[in-house]
Design a protein around this motif. Structure first.
Motif, PDB file in Angstrom:
ATOM      1  N   ILE A 147      -6.115  -6.394  -1.302  1.00  0.00           N
ATOM      2  CA  ILE A 147      -5.081  -5.360  -1.399  1.00  0.00           C
ATOM      3  C   ILE A 147      -4.989  -4.848  -2.829  1.00  0.00           C
ATOM      4  CG2 ILE A 147      -2.590  -4.939  -1.268  1.00  0.00           C
ATOM      5  CD1 ILE A 147      -2.574  -6.891   1.160  1.00  0.00           C
ATOM      6  N   ALA A 148      -4.941  -5.754  -3.796  1.00  0.00           N
ATOM      7  CA  ALA A 148      -4.858  -5.361  -5.206  1.00  0.00           C
ATOM      8  C   ALA A 148      -6.080  -4.545  -5.624  1.00  0.00           C
ATOM      9  CB  ALA A 148      -4.721  -6.605  -6.083  1.00  0.00           C
ATOM     10  N   TYR A 149      -7.265  -4.956  -5.181  1.00  0.00           N
ATOM     11  CA  TYR A 149      -8.503  -4.247  -5.516  1.00  0.00           C
ATOM     12  C   TYR A 149      -8.466  -2.802  -4.998  1.00  0.00           C
ATOM     13  CZ  TYR A 149     -13.434  -2.901  -5.333  1.00  0.00           C
ATOM     14  OH  TYR A 149     -14.619  -2.232  -5.470  1.00  0.00           O
ATOM     15  N   PHE A 150      -8.130  -2.632  -3.724  1.00  0.00           N
ATOM     16  CA  PHE A 150      -8.171  -1.292  -3.142  1.00  0.00           C
ATOM     17  C   PHE A 150      -7.036  -0.398  -3.631  1.00  0.00           C
ATOM     18  CE2 PHE A 150     -10.993  -3.490  -0.154  1.00  0.00           C
ATOM     19  CZ  PHE A 150     -12.071  -2.618  -0.215  1.00  0.00           C
ATOM     20  N   LYS A 151      -5.913  -0.981  -4.043  1.00  0.00           N
ATOM     21  CA  LYS A 151      -4.827  -0.164  -4.607  1.00  0.00           C
ATOM     22  C   LYS A 151      -5.252   0.511  -5.908  1.00  0.00           C
ATOM     23  CE  LYS A 151      -0.673  -2.119  -2.615  1.00  0.00           C
ATOM     24  NZ  LYS A 151       0.625  -2.770  -2.867  1.00  0.00           N
ATOM     25  N   ASN A 152      -6.240  -0.071  -6.591  1.00  0.00           N
ATOM     26  CA  ASN A 152      -6.699   0.484  -7.864  1.00  0.00           C
ATOM     27  C   ASN A 152      -7.862   1.463  -7.722  1.00  0.00           C
ATOM     28  OD1 ASN A 152      -4.875  -0.789  -9.648  1.00  0.00           O
ATOM     29  ND2 ASN A 152      -5.965  -2.710  -9.354  1.00  0.00           N
ATOM     30  N   VAL A 153      -8.300   1.739  -6.508  1.00  0.00           N
ATOM     31  CA  VAL A 153      -9.396   2.687  -6.297  1.00  0.00           C
ATOM     32  C   VAL A 153      -8.858   4.111  -6.439  1.00  0.00           C
ATOM     33  CG1 VAL A 153     -11.056   3.559  -4.593  1.00  0.00           C
ATOM     34  CG2 VAL A 153     -10.673   1.099  -4.828  1.00  0.00           C
ATOM     35  N   ASN A 154      -9.625   4.960  -7.108  1.00  0.00           N
ATOM     36  CA  ASN A 154      -9.233   6.348  -7.331  1.00  0.00           C
ATOM     37  C   ASN A 154      -8.920   7.060  -6.008  1.00  0.00           C
ATOM     38  OD1 ASN A 154      -8.836   8.823  -8.668  1.00  0.00           O
ATOM     39  ND2 ASN A 154     -10.970   9.393  -8.384  1.00  0.00           N
ATOM     40  N   GLY A 155      -7.728   7.655  -5.916  1.00  0.00           N
ATOM     41  CA  GLY A 155      -7.333   8.436  -4.752  1.00  0.00           C
ATOM     42  C   GLY A 155      -6.604   7.654  -3.674  1.00  0.00           C
ATOM     43  N   VAL A 156      -6.536   6.345  -3.786  1.00  0.00           N
ATOM     44  CA  VAL A 156      -5.853   5.546  -2.761  1.00  0.00           C
ATOM     45  C   VAL A 156      -4.346   5.715  -2.903  1.00  0.00           C
ATOM     46  CG1 VAL A 156      -5.350   3.193  -1.992  1.00  0.00           C
ATOM     47  CG2 VAL A 156      -7.701   3.884  -2.443  1.00  0.00           C
ATOM     48  N   LEU A 157      -3.700   6.023  -1.772  1.00  0.00           N
ATOM     49  CA  LEU A 157      -2.250   6.209  -1.748  1.00  0.00           C
ATOM     50  C   LEU A 157      -1.521   4.939  -1.325  1.00  0.00           C
ATOM     51  CD1 LEU A 157      -2.136   9.713  -0.025  1.00  0.00           C
ATOM     52  CD2 LEU A 157      -1.989   9.196  -2.473  1.00  0.00           C
ATOM     53  N   SER A 158      -2.092   4.214  -0.366  1.00  0.00           N
ATOM     54  CA  SER A 158      -1.444   2.982   0.087  1.00  0.00           C
ATOM     55  C   SER A 158      -2.459   2.060   0.743  1.00  0.00           C
ATOM     56  CB  SER A 158      -0.319   3.291   1.071  1.00  0.00           C
ATOM     57  OG  SER A 158      -0.848   3.740   2.289  1.00  0.00           O
ATOM     58  N   VAL A 159      -2.149   0.759   0.664  1.00  0.00           N
ATOM     59  CA  VAL A 159      -2.961  -0.275   1.291  1.00  0.00           C
ATOM     60  C   VAL A 159      -1.996  -1.223   1.984  1.00  0.00           C
ATOM     61  CG1 VAL A 159      -4.633  -2.119   0.929  1.00  0.00           C
ATOM     62  CG2 VAL A 159      -4.639  -0.137  -0.595  1.00  0.00           C
ATOM     63  N   GLU A 160      -2.154  -1.380   3.290  1.00  0.00           N
ATOM     64  CA  GLU A 160      -1.270  -2.244   4.075  1.00  0.00           C
ATOM     65  C   GLU A 160      -2.090  -3.116   4.994  1.00  0.00           C
ATOM     66  OE1 GLU A 160       2.026  -2.348   3.663  1.00  0.00           O
ATOM     67  OE2 GLU A 160       1.949  -0.727   2.201  1.00  0.00           O
ATOM     68  N   GLN A 161      -1.574  -4.300   5.287  1.00  0.00           N
ATOM     69  CA  GLN A 161      -2.206  -5.156   6.280  1.00  0.00           C
ATOM     70  C   GLN A 161      -1.963  -4.577   7.659  1.00  0.00           C
ATOM     71  OE1 GLN A 161      -1.998  -9.449   6.045  1.00  0.00           O
ATOM     72  NE2 GLN A 161      -0.999  -9.268   4.058  1.00  0.00           N
ATOM     73  N   ASP A 162      -2.969  -4.599   8.497  1.00  0.00           N
ATOM     74  CA  ASP A 162      -2.828  -4.186   9.885  1.00  0.00           C
ATOM     75  C   ASP A 162      -2.039  -5.277  10.588  1.00  0.00           C
ATOM     76  OD1 ASP A 162      -3.139  -2.848  12.274  1.00  0.00           O
ATOM     77  OD2 ASP A 162      -5.171  -3.581  12.626  1.00  0.00           O
ATOM     78  N   ARG A 163      -0.993  -4.905  11.271  1.00  0.00           N
ATOM     79  CA  ARG A 163      -0.105  -5.881  11.904  1.00  0.00           C
ATOM     80  C   ARG A 163      -0.035  -5.657  13.401  1.00  0.00           C
ATOM     81  NH1 ARG A 163       2.258  -8.560   7.996  1.00  0.00           N
ATOM     82  NH2 ARG A 163       2.643  -7.595   6.006  1.00  0.00           N
ATOM     83  N   LEU A 164       0.229  -6.731  14.100  1.00  0.00           N
ATOM     84  CA  LEU A 164       0.462  -6.677  15.536  1.00  0.00           C
ATOM     85  C   LEU A 164       1.965  -6.648  15.759  1.00  0.00           C
ATOM     86  CD1 LEU A 164      -2.064  -9.425  16.651  1.00  0.00           C
ATOM     87  CD2 LEU A 164      -2.391  -6.955  16.738  1.00  0.00           C
ATOM     88  N   LEU A 165       2.436  -5.654  16.456  1.00  0.00           N
ATOM     89  CA  LEU A 165       3.856  -5.554  16.762  1.00  0.00           C
ATOM     90  C   LEU A 165       4.063  -5.839  18.243  1.00  0.00           C
ATOM     91  CD1 LEU A 165       4.757  -2.322  14.777  1.00  0.00           C
ATOM     92  CD2 LEU A 165       5.078  -4.690  14.073  1.00  0.00           C
TER      93      LEU A 165
END
Length: 110
Positions: free
Chosen positions: A89-107
């Motif tokens: 999550i931390a890695y992808f949050k720092n990629v240029n242009g990324v707005l959000s990174v969330e875990q896929d959850r089962l509801l």
């Protein structure tokens, strides 16, 4: 307005699950959180930046592209099995242009 649309779309993407019979859960919250995730990440990116930097980061990290949401400017990925989910999550949050990174959850709908 973009944030509201993002939240609504994220909720709709995560809410798809086949119905199951209601059961009582005795798991503690941290166990429940682990059980309710798929191990995948949902990542949304800026449309003007495009997906190229993000897709390069997916390849570089050893992650697997699961799905590309072209109309929503997002992707679903499965991080490498050797990667801690918080580190991914931390890695992808720092990629240029990324707005959000969330875990896929089962509801669960009950």
């Amino acid at each position: 307005m973009k944030t509201l649309a993002f939240v609504l779309l994220s909720t709709l993407l995560c809410a798809c699950q086949s119905p199951s019979t209601p059961t009582q859960s005795t798991a503690i919250p941290s166990q429940q959180q682990t059980q309710d995730t798929t191990g995948n990440l949902i990542i949304f990116y800026d449309a003007q930046t495009g997906s190229v930097p993000l897709l390069k980061a997916v390849k570089t990290s050893g992650s697997t592209l699961v799905y590309e949401y072209k109309n929503l400017h997002g992707i679903a990925i499965r991080p490498s099995s050797k990667t801690n989910i918080e580190d991914a999550i931390a890695y992808f949050k720092n990629v240029n242009g990324v707005l959000s990174v969330e875990q896929d959850r089962l509801l669960k709908l009950q």
